[in-house]
Every structure is written in structure tokens, then in C-alpha cells.
Design a protein around this motif. Structure first.
Motif, PDB file in Angstrom:
ATOM      1  N   LYS A   4       0.833  -1.203   0.000  1.00 42.21           N
ATOM      2  CA  LYS A   4       0.000   0.000   0.000  1.00 42.21           C
ATOM      3  C   LYS A   4       0.870   1.257   0.000  1.00 42.21           C
ATOM      4  N   ALA A   5       0.218   2.382  -0.243  1.00 38.43           N
ATOM      5  CA  ALA A   5       0.929   3.661  -0.255  1.00 38.43           C
ATOM      6  C   ALA A   5       1.472   3.983   1.132  1.00 38.43           C
ATOM      7  N   ALA A   6       2.457   4.858   1.190  1.00 33.86           N
ATOM      8  CA  ALA A   6       3.036   5.268   2.474  1.00 33.86           C
ATOM      9  C   ALA A   6       1.932   5.807   3.377  1.00 33.86           C
ATOM     10  N   GLY A   7       1.966   5.401   4.637  1.00 39.66           N
ATOM     11  CA  GLY A   7       0.949   5.817   5.584  1.00 39.66           C
ATOM     12  C   GLY A   7      -0.244   4.872   5.645  1.00 39.66           C
ATOM     13  N   GLU A   8      -0.294   3.910   4.704  1.00 39.11           N
ATOM     14  CA  GLU A   8      -1.411   2.962   4.679  1.00 39.11           C
ATOM     15  C   GLU A   8      -0.946   1.525   4.924  1.00 39.11           C
ATOM     16  N   HIS A   9       0.322   1.362   5.291  1.00 36.22           N
ATOM     17  CA  HIS A   9       0.837   0.002   5.521  1.00 36.22           C
ATOM     18  C   HIS A   9       0.128  -0.675   6.682  1.00 36.22           C
ATOM     19  N   ASN A  10      -0.093   0.088   7.751  1.00 36.91           N
ATOM     20  CA  ASN A  10      -0.707  -0.453   8.963  1.00 36.91           C
ATOM     21  C   ASN A  10      -2.205  -0.158   8.932  1.00 36.91           C
ATOM     22  N   LEU A  11      -3.021  -1.201   9.005  1.00 37.76           N
ATOM     23  CA  LEU A  11      -4.465  -1.063   8.867  1.00 37.76           C
ATOM     24  C   LEU A  11      -5.066  -0.141   9.921  1.00 37.76           C
ATOM     25  N   VAL A  12      -4.679  -0.305  11.173  1.00 36.53           N
ATOM     26  CA  VAL A  12      -5.250   0.519  12.242  1.00 36.53           C
ATOM     27  C   VAL A  12      -4.855   1.980  12.068  1.00 36.53           C
ATOM     28  N   ALA A  13      -3.581   2.230  11.710  1.00 36.74           N
ATOM     29  CA  ALA A  13      -3.129   3.614  11.501  1.00 36.74           C
ATOM     30  C   ALA A  13      -3.888   4.264  10.347  1.00 36.74           C
ATOM     31  N   TRP A  14      -4.194   3.476   9.313  1.00 37.32           N
ATOM     32  CA  TRP A  14      -4.968   3.991   8.179  1.00 37.32           C
ATOM     33  C   TRP A  14      -6.413   4.299   8.585  1.00 37.32           C
ATOM     34  N   ALA A  15      -6.981   3.441   9.439  1.00 39.30           N
ATOM     35  CA  ALA A  15      -8.398   3.560   9.797  1.00 39.30           C
ATOM     36  C   ALA A  15      -8.664   4.670  10.805  1.00 39.30           C
ATOM     37  N   ARG A  16      -7.742   4.920  11.703  1.00 44.78           N
ATOM     38  CA  ARG A  16      -8.014   5.839  12.824  1.00 44.78           C
ATOM     39  C   ARG A  16      -8.534   7.213  12.384  1.00 44.78           C
ATOM     40  N   PRO A  17      -7.867   7.893  11.454  1.00 39.70           N
ATOM     41  CA  PRO A  17      -8.401   9.209  11.051  1.00 39.70           C
ATOM     42  C   PRO A  17      -9.762   9.116  10.364  1.00 39.70           C
ATOM     43  N   LEU A  18     -10.027   7.998   9.675  1.00 43.29           N
ATOM     44  CA  LEU A  18     -11.309   7.831   8.985  1.00 43.29           C
ATOM     45  C   LEU A  18     -12.448   7.625   9.977  1.00 43.29           C
ATOM     46  N   PHE A  19     -12.142   7.042  11.132  1.00 42.37           N
ATOM     47  CA  PHE A  19     -13.162   6.831  12.162  1.00 42.37           C
ATOM     48  C   PHE A  19     -13.792   8.148  12.618  1.00 42.37           C
ATOM     49  N   LYS A  20     -13.048   9.229  12.484  1.00 45.54           N
ATOM     50  CA  LYS A  20     -13.508  10.517  13.005  1.00 45.54           C
ATOM     51  C   LYS A  20     -14.520  11.211  12.095  1.00 45.54           C
ATOM     52  N   ASP A  21     -14.692  10.685  10.901  1.00 42.54           N
ATOM     53  CA  ASP A  21     -15.593  11.334   9.936  1.00 42.54           C
ATOM     54  C   ASP A  21     -16.543  10.284   9.364  1.00 42.54           C
ATOM     55  N   ARG A  22     -17.780  10.328   9.824  1.00 49.62           N
ATOM     56  CA  ARG A  22     -18.775   9.342   9.406  1.00 49.62           C
ATOM     57  C   ARG A  22     -18.968   9.325   7.886  1.00 49.62           C
ATOM     58  N   LYS A  23     -18.777  10.466   7.239  1.00 48.65           N
ATOM     59  CA  LYS A  23     -18.958  10.531   5.784  1.00 48.65           C
ATOM     60  C   LYS A  23     -17.943   9.659   5.041  1.00 48.65           C
ATOM     61  N   LYS A  24     -16.833   9.340   5.729  1.00 44.77           N
ATOM     62  CA  LYS A  24     -15.791   8.534   5.081  1.00 44.77           C
ATOM     63  C   LYS A  24     -15.956   7.035   5.323  1.00 44.77           C
ATOM     64  N   PHE A  25     -16.965   6.665   6.118  1.00 42.24           N
ATOM     65  CA  PHE A  25     -17.171   5.243   6.415  1.00 42.24           C
ATOM     66  C   PHE A  25     -17.331   4.390   5.149  1.00 42.24           C
ATOM     67  N   PRO A  26     -18.115   4.859   4.151  1.00 43.18           N
ATOM     68  CA  PRO A  26     -18.245   4.034   2.940  1.00 43.18           C
ATOM     69  C   PRO A  26     -16.915   3.767   2.237  1.00 43.18           C
ATOM     70  N   GLN A  27     -15.941   4.669   2.401  1.00 42.80           N
ATOM     71  CA  GLN A  27     -14.613   4.455   1.803  1.00 42.80           C
ATOM     72  C   GLN A  27     -13.905   3.250   2.427  1.00 42.80           C
ATOM     73  N   MET A  28     -14.342   2.856   3.634  1.00 43.23           N
ATOM     74  CA  MET A  28     -13.660   1.784   4.350  1.00 43.23           C
ATOM     75  C   MET A  28     -14.219   0.410   4.014  1.00 43.23           C
ATOM     76  N   ALA A  29     -15.351   0.369   3.337  1.00 39.01           N
ATOM     77  CA  ALA A  29     -15.943  -0.925   2.979  1.00 39.01           C
ATOM     78  C   ALA A  29     -15.097  -1.603   1.899  1.00 39.01           C
ATOM     79  N   ASP A  30     -14.963  -2.914   1.994  1.00 39.13           N
ATOM     80  CA  ASP A  30     -14.204  -3.685   1.008  1.00 39.13           C
ATOM     81  C   ASP A  30     -14.785  -3.445  -0.386  1.00 39.13           C
ATOM     82  N   PRO A  31     -13.972  -2.999  -1.342  1.00 32.84           N
ATOM     83  CA  PRO A  31     -14.476  -2.800  -2.712  1.00 32.84           C
ATOM     84  C   PRO A  31     -15.095  -4.066  -3.299  1.00 32.84           C
TER      85      PRO A  31
END
Length: 375
Positions: free
Chosen positions: A253-280
Motif C-alpha cells: 500500500k501507499a506510504a501511511g497505509e501500511h498499517n491497517l489501524v493507523a490507516w483507519a483511525r483518522p477515517l473513524f472521526k468522519d462518518r462521511k468517510k465510512f463508505p470508503q472503508m468498505a471492502d471494494p
């Protein structure tokens, strides 16, 4: 040298299971096998019988001549990571603890320097096989199946935490250790790293850090202090993998996205971004509210402070509810409506409590603890 005598296996003779379980008598129930029997079962460990390979050794599919039963046989690498103690711990744990969401140990072999474990054969392999690096012709897991697997794995962990006495800390929860039987029924496997949890007024057990990078709770990785909440963190990582389809650690993955939890944490703060987290791979076929609630449970589990994480019983309650809400992409279900209730009816909650013997809490306990910023 023959198989180890039973007293050698009784590392924790005081271990028991709380009232309400038929198992946990304290006796080693596993069968003993000779190396000759297991060699015959696997046609001399032929390559075409190989199911998988890891740091511990190899797993083969075999058929026991005495019973004609199809089994999985793990042959520990004599120079590998899993030593004699881990072998003994696994035999002990799986002989004393029995649950529909724990893999069934049939027996073991300790001939000379050979160490082998014989398990029930799990038809569909591991959860990892169905989430990551799938070949084009392999069926993708739908939303309902993912929630069923998550709820079942949580129930297996809850059995270890709440029914075993002293409690058992699994310590190596990851997708490759969740095996799937017929109908995608999940079972936890590989108990060589399991530890007995704290008793009395102790808050943790201290041990050398073991487990898998990406799944280990930060406080355990830094201090070696192991608690039940360490397993809850690992479960949160697995739940994120189930929802997102991403690996716990993925260096492609791209830099900053190697670790799943580190990638997810900022997205947790914005409900509008939840759909981005669903498996394509889900192709948008999931319930919107169900996705939000599942991500909220995962967010709680991977909180940095262990005291902020829920107990596994609350996770089970929330996921059992989510698994009961069957999603049909062909029908606009009520649960996708803005008018849908956030929690099931009292009648349904009461039925959950009856089905589970009265120990489950109301399903909304876990969901109500979710920070308002993400729900």
C-alpha cells in the motif's frame, strides 16, 4: 520415547470451566497416535496432501485408517518457532476447552523428537484464504457471511475469557488462525501461544512479547503486560480486515497505509468517510447502518487505551445483533431506512438472553458506548 505421560501435560491442573458448560473436567481427552499412523494417514506426508505452511511447520490433510476420518495434521518443525512447551500448551488447552467456535483437537503424537497435532478438518480453510489475495474464480464473502464469521469468532474468544477459569488469553488472534467449516462456521485454532490470564486482584500477566506484528495491542508490545483487553485489540484488527478487505500489515500500500489501524483511525472521526472503508469486493452491497455499527465496534476494540476497549461479551452482543440483520441486496430492507430503529425490539433482546443462557447483556450496551463522533 513414547507420548508424554498425562502428568507432563497438566501444566495448569487447576484449570476449569465455569458452571454452565459440560466440558472442563480437567482430564486430557486427546488420543495419542504413533508417528507411523500419521505418516500412513498422509501417504508419507506427500506434497499433494499439504494444506499450508507457516513458522510452526506444515499442515497436511489426512485420513485416519482406524476410523476413516478426514483430519488436518500439523507437523511441528523440529527447528521451528513452536517448541515443546507450545506443543504441550496446545494439547492441554484444546483438551480442556470445548466450544462450537474452537477447533476440535482429536489427538497428538510425541514419538521421539516428532511433534504432531491432529485436528478436525475444516473444509473451507482459513478466513485469510477468503479475504486476501483471492484468485479470480474464488467466491467473495458477502456482508452476511462476514458478520456471521465475526460474531462466531467473537463467541469463541468470549468463551476463553469468560467461561474458562482462570481466563485464557489467546494472544495470537489473526485471520489465518480463524478456520472455516461448512457454511462458513468459524473456529479459533492454534493455541500454542495461549496464556492463563490474571487472577485475584492482579490486572495483567507479564510475559515475553509473542504474536503477530499488526495484531498486537500497543501496550503489550511495549511492556509485555498481557490482559484480556490485548485480545480485544487483536479482534478489532480482525474485524477491520473483515469489513475493509485490507491486511493488518500491507507493505504494497501507499506510504501511511501500511498499517491497517493507523490507516483507519483518522477515517473513524468522519462518518462521511465510512463508505470508503468498505471492502471494494462488496461492490456496495452492504447495509449502510450495519457498516457504521460494525466499524464503530472495531473502532472501540482498537482504542489505544485498553481501559477504553469493551469486554468481549459486549462485542459478542453487538455482532450477534448485526449478524441477525440479514442483508438482501435485491430488497430495500427497513434497516437501510432513516426511520429504522437503532436497536432491536425488547422481545428480540430477551430471546438473545434466553438463547445464551442469560449471561449476555442488552445488545445496545456496546453500541451505546461508541463515541458520538462516529455514530
Amino acid at each position: 520415547m513414547g507420548p508424554p505421560p498425562p502428568e507432563k501435560l497438566k501444566l495448569y491442573p487447576s484449570m476449569d470451566v465455569k458452571e454452565g458448560s459440560k466440558e472442563g473436567s480437567g482430564h486430557i481427552a486427546a488420543q495419542t497416535f504413533t508417528f507411523r499412523e500419521l505418516a500412513a494417514a498422509t501417504k508419507n506426508f506427500r506434497p499433494d496432501c499439504l494444506l499450508g505452511e507457516g513458522g510452526f511447520g506444515r499442515v497436511y490433510k489426512g485420513r485416519l485408517e482406524s476410523t476413516n476420518q478426514v483430519v488436518a495434521i500439523k507437523q511441528l518443525d523440529r527447528n521451528g518457532l513452536q517448541g515443546n512447551r507450545e506443543f504441550l500448551v496446545e494439547v492441554l488447552m484444546l483438551s480442556l476447552l470445548h466450544h462450537t467456535n474452537l477447533v476440535n483437537l482429536i489427538g497428538y503424537c510425541a514419538d521421539g523428537d516428532q511433534r504432531l497435532l491432529v485436528y478436525e478438518y475444516m473444509l473451507l480453510g482459513s478466513l485469510e484464504d477468503h479475504l486476501h489475495d483471492l484468485p479470480p474464480d474464488k467466491k467473495r464473502l458477502d456482508w452476511n457471511t462476514r458478520m456471521k464469521i465475526a460474531a462466531g469468532a467473537a463467541k469463541g474468544l468470549e468463551y476463553l475469557h469468560d467461561k474458562a477459569n482462570p481466563p485464557v488469553i489467546y494472544r495470537d488472534l489473526k485471520c489465518s488462525n480463524i478456520l472455516l467449516g461448512e457454511g462458513y462456521h468459524p473456529k479459533l485454532s492454534d493455541f500454542g501461544l495461549a496464556k492463563l490470564g490474571p487472577v485475584g486482584d492482579k490486572t495483567h500477566v507479564s510475559t515475553r512479547v509473542m504474536g503477530t506484528y499488526g495484531y498486537c495491542a500497543p501496550e503489550y508490545a511495549m511492556t509485555g503486560q498481557l490482559t484480556l483487553k490485548s485480545d480485544v485489540y487483536s479482534f478489532g484488527v480482525v474485524l477491520l480486515e473483515i469489513i475493509t478487505g485490507r491486511k493488518a500489515i500491507d507493505n504494497s500500500k501507499a506510504a501511511g497505509e501500511h498499517n491497517l489501524v493507523a490507516w483507519a483511525r483518522p477515517l473513524f472521526k468522519d462518518r462521511k468517510k465510512f463508505p470508503q472503508m468498505a471492502d471494494p469486493m462488496l461492490q456496495g452491497q452492504y447495509p449502510k447502518r450495519g457498516l457504521y455499527q460494525a466499524l464503530a465496534v472495531a473502532a472501540m476494540c482498537v482504542q489505544e487505551q485498553p481501559t477504553m476497549r469493551p469486554v468481549i461479551a459486549d462485542v459478542v452482543t453487538a455482532l450477534t445483533y448485526l449478524a441477525s440483520q440479514k442483508y438482501d441486496p435485491e430488497i430495500q430492507l427497513v434497516q437501510n431506512s432513516h426511520l429504522a430503529p437503532a436497536t432491536p425490539s425488547r422481545t428480540r433482546r430477551d430471546s438473545y438472553r434466553k438463547q445464551s443462557g442469560g449471561w449476555e447483556k442488552d445488545q445496545d450496551t456496546a453500541l451505546n458506548q461508541i463515541p458520538s463522533s462516529i455514530i
